[in-house]
Structure formats: C-alpha cells, structure tokens
Scaffold this motif. Structure first.
Motif, short mmCIF file in Angstrom:
data_model
loop_
_atom_site.label_atom_id
_atom_site.label_comp_id
_atom_site.label_asym_id
_atom_site.label_seq_id
_atom_site.Cartn_x
_atom_site.Cartn_y
_atom_site.Cartn_z
N VAL A 21 0.86 -1.19 0.00
CA VAL A 21 0.00 0.00 0.00
C VAL A 21 0.89 1.24 0.00
N TYR A 64 -7.58 10.78 -0.39
CA TYR A 64 -6.80 9.68 -0.98
C TYR A 64 -7.21 8.34 -0.38
N ASP A 80 -10.14 6.96 -2.08
CA ASP A 80 -9.76 6.36 -3.37
C ASP A 80 -9.15 4.98 -3.16
N LEU A 81 -8.26 4.89 -2.17
CA LEU A 81 -7.64 3.59 -1.85
C LEU A 81 -8.70 2.54 -1.54
N GLU A 90 -10.18 1.20 -4.64
CA GLU A 90 -9.29 0.29 -5.37
C GLU A 90 -9.20 -1.06 -4.66
N TRP A 127 3.46 -1.31 4.04
CA TRP A 127 2.99 0.03 3.75
C TRP A 127 4.20 0.93 3.55
N LEU A 178 -7.68 2.05 7.46
CA LEU A 178 -7.07 1.40 6.31
C LEU A 178 -6.88 -0.09 6.58
N PHE A 183 -1.48 -1.28 -4.07
CA PHE A 183 -2.56 -0.29 -4.07
C PHE A 183 -1.99 1.11 -3.88
N GLY A 184 -2.60 2.06 -4.57
CA GLY A 184 -2.19 3.44 -4.43
C GLY A 184 -1.50 3.97 -5.67
N TYR A 201 -5.22 9.17 -10.83
CA TYR A 201 -5.56 7.97 -10.06
C TYR A 201 -7.01 8.06 -9.58
#
Length: 454
Positions: free
Chosen positions: A53, A81, A84-85, A88, A107, A123, A321-322, A343
């Motif tokens: 991540v 953000y 968005d993560l 995804e 991470w 998260l 991811f990201g 993104y």
C-alpha cells in the motif's frame, strides 16, 4: 585490479533489478483491462499474496528523495486519498478468491505514518475485510521519526504490525541540513526505544551514503550510534542523484556531493563496521543479524527480490494499491497511475487504476530467473540452470565471455559451470546481473534511465 580501479571501471548506470524487465520498459499498451484479465486468470492460482500500500504524503520534502511523494500540510488530501484507496482495494478484492491468503503486507510511501492513528486503523480494517490474512503474516510499515508519535506506535502494534522500517539516512547535522531532513540523534533514539518498548521484534534502519557534505569521519559517528542500537536489519542505500528525473534534487548543489574516493570510503567503512558488529552482508544494500529471516532464506536459497527489495516470500503474487504502486504475478507487472488526480479520476470511472505494465515472454522469464538467482543466491549453476529451462544459455544470453571478464577482475569465480559471486563482487551485483539483461544493449534513450551501480 585494486578496488578503486574496479569501482572506476564498473561504476556506470544500471538497473536495481527489483523487476525484470526494469520498470522503465513498462508500456501503456498494457491497460487496466489487461490487469483485470490477469487477475481473473489467476483466480485458481495456488500462490499466496503479498500486499503493498502506497501512502505518498510527507510533511516536508527531503531533497534526496526518489520516491513518488507529495509534500503537504493539508491533511484533507490524505483523507480524500484514503477514500480512493478503499475503492481500489474493494475493486481488486472482488477478483481475488478468499482462499488466496495474504502472507505479507508492507505500507510504504511517502510516509504511511503521515496518516493519523485512527486512519491507520481504518485502512487496516478495509484490507482485513477484503482479504484473508494468514496467521503470523508479516506486516511491515515505513515510518518517519519526525512525524511519528507514540500513539502511532501503539496503533501499529495493536493492529498486528510486526516489522518497522525507520528512516535515518545520516545523523550528521550538517548532512541533514543539506538534504532538508533535520532529525536529531536524540529523536531517533527516542523513537527507536518506543518501538522496542512496544514489542516490535524486527526493526530496520535505512541509511544512505553519497549525500551532500558527507564525510567518512561523520558517517563513522552515525554507524557507531546505529550499531549500539542493534537494529535487526539495515538498508544502506547509495544516493541516486538523478535530477533529470527528480527535479527537486536540483536543490542539492553537485559541488557538495562527495567525490568518488569519499563514496568508496563510505561504503568500505560501512562494510567493515557492520560486518565487524556481527551483521551479515546480504548483498546489494542489505545487512541483517545472523538469525534474521533474510539470512536464513539466503542460505536456504529461497530469498526473493521485488519492488520492496529483498523478501522471504518467494511464492507470492504482489497486489499493490495506491498511486504509482506496482503489482506483479509470475507473468505480469502492472503499475498504477502516478498522479493523484489521474488515479482518482480512473477509480471514479469504475475502472482499475493501471496505467502501464508488461507481460513477460519466455525470454523475459528466463533472464529474470538468472538475475534473481545471482542477486539472491549469489551463485548460479549455469549448466543446471540451462537444463531446467531447456536452452543453451550462452546462445540465448551471450554470457560466457562477459562472465570470464568479470572473473578476471575478481568479481565472480567460474569453477566449471558454477558461477559464484566473490566478496568484492557483492559490491557489483548490479553489474554482474547486467550480463543477463537483454534490454540494456538496445536502450536508445539519450538521458540515462538508471542511477550508477556503485
């Protein structure tokens, strides 16, 4: 040939081989539809998973940084953000059956601990709901001591993280000012003590040589403090000065960078002090205590190399991811869009975030395997390797004569068909691996794609 002569001969631009082919060869002809098709094709795969991540945010810009990052004080950007993560993660998880266990997660950034403790937990909960984590999974996180609070440390420990990577680089105040990363030694020691007190049994410290205003005497003091702390692992990176790729590196006057002799002295000192303190030199830029999993994996020839560097998880596909994150299966690399706005727009359109990638040919997989074995095992039985792949290796790669030249310079030994990297050769692993790279001879870019190998 003495070490100085070797360094002058072999110090040239070359890949770090966290992938093969290296990421500059990825192309936009590989789309999000191709990545979706690959994930669907792997539904019945018996391979486990490694998750990555990417949190791109930092409070301030370190002028040496080569990562995809955003310096900001606007925490709202991080919160947007995260949303968005989450999109995804859910979109990819729909394509991955729960029987594929997560054995490792990392991470990185940027600085993951730019996130507040409650958002770290959010998260983690999203990932835990989307994927099946194996018991005892390795969970690692990069931290910036300047931004870290004890609440961050407690949160990471409560969530089950067991590996921490702490960015130190150099403790010399002059060097820190020269790269816009001021973090007093007392701060590093305090944060390190927090991590140990919280029960983290595996701590990695990142150091860097080749930074502006660095001296051998100054770095010796840094190493003395680091060795006294006794971290489980150390990553000793060579600063890659690539201002044509990272424009903020132009803030570093080239006249302040250490000359070639000083860079050699910094590396020689590091090798002497760290191995003298009981650390095992894995190769490239990694050191670890003798009982560490990296050392044991190298001895067992199960060590792997991917975009996070050396890893013990050889039989895992990587789901990343990201923004800018790179996923991989045995036959595919897929990299996400780098710009946060692009993104976000892609995910809001209901698609995967892939911008470019690569599907490996037989030739790619053959050469990647040879490069991996050299960089991880530090040896390669050329005849057995050729038999395993059913090829004439020299006919395919034209490797015999270049390897003889490396042997003549003392970087490898050739006993019959067995290639072994020497102690000196560990400094030049990238150069040795380049013998098997089928793309380097055809590179046409007028500007270098890579940092120097040493």
């Amino acid at each position: 040939m003495n070490t100085l002569s070797l360094l002058e001969k072999y110090c040239r631009p070359g890949p770090r081989y966290t992938s093969y082919p290296p990421a500059p060869h990825f192309h936009t002809g590989f789309t999000d539809a191709d990545w979706r098709a690959e994930l669907e094709a792997q539904r019945d795969s018996g391979r486990d998973l490694s998750l990555y991540v990417h949190i791109p945010f930092c409070d301030t810009l370190c002028w040496y940084c080569g990562c995809n990052m955003v310096a900001t004080r606007d925490y709202g950007r991080a919160q947007r953000y995260l949303e968005d993560l989450f999109q995804e993660i859910e979109r990819v998880a729909e394509l991955v059956p729960p029987r594929r266990r997560v054995r490792q997660m990392h991470w990185g950034g940027g600085t993951p601990t730019f996130l507040r403790p409650e958002d770290l937990e959010r998260l983690w909960r999203r990932l835990a709901a989307a994927f099946h984590f194996a018991d005892g999974a390795e969970l690692g996180c990069e931290v910036d001591p300047r931004e870290l609070t004890y609440e961050h440390v407690a949160a990471l420990k409560a969530l089950g993280f067991n590996r921490i990577s702490l960015g130190v680089q150099d403790l010399d105040p002059e060097v820190q000012r020269a790269v816009n990363r001021v973090q007093p030694e007392a701060l590093i020691v305090r944060v390190y003590d927090w991590l140990r007190a919280a029960g983290f049994s595996s701590i990695n410290l990142d150091l860097m040589v080749g930074l502006p205003r660095q001296t051998v005497a100054g770095f010796a003091a840094t190493l003395e403090t680091v060795v006294a702390l006794r971290p489980d692992r150390l990553a000793l990176f060579n600063y890659a000065h690539v201002p044509w790729m990272k424009r903020h590196q132009r803030l570093i006057p080239e006249a302040e960078l250490p000359d070639f002799a000083t860079r050699i002295g910094l590396q020689a000192l590091s090798l002497e002090r760290l191995t003298g303190a009981g650390y095992v030199y894995i190769g490239m830029d990694h050191y670890a205590l003798p009982g560490d999993e990296l050392v044991l994996a190298q001895r067992a020839k199960t060590l792997q190399r991917n975009f996070q560097g050396y890893t013990t998880h050889r039989d895992c596909d990587v789901l990343a991811f990201g923004a800018s994150a790179i996923s991989q299966t045995e036959e595919v690399y897929a990299q996400n869009l780098k710009k946060l706005s692009a993104y976000r727009a892609r995910l809001q359109a209901g698609r995967l975030a892939t911008e470019r990638g690569w599907r490996l040919s037989f030739e790619d997989r053959l050469r990647r395997d040879a490069i991996r074995r050299i960089m991880c095992d530090l040896e390669l039985d050329l005849a057995a390797f050729a038999q395993d792949w059913g090829v004439d290796l020299d006919e395919r790669c034209g490797c015999r004569e270049p390897l003889r030249q490396l042997a003549a310079d003392g970087l490898v030994t050739l006993e019959g068909d067995r290639l072994r990297v020497t102690g000196v050769g560990r400094w030049f692993l990238r150069n040795i691996a380049m013998v098997f790279d089928g793309y380097l001879p055809h590179a046409q870019d007028p500007a270098p794609r890579y940092s120097k190998t040493v």
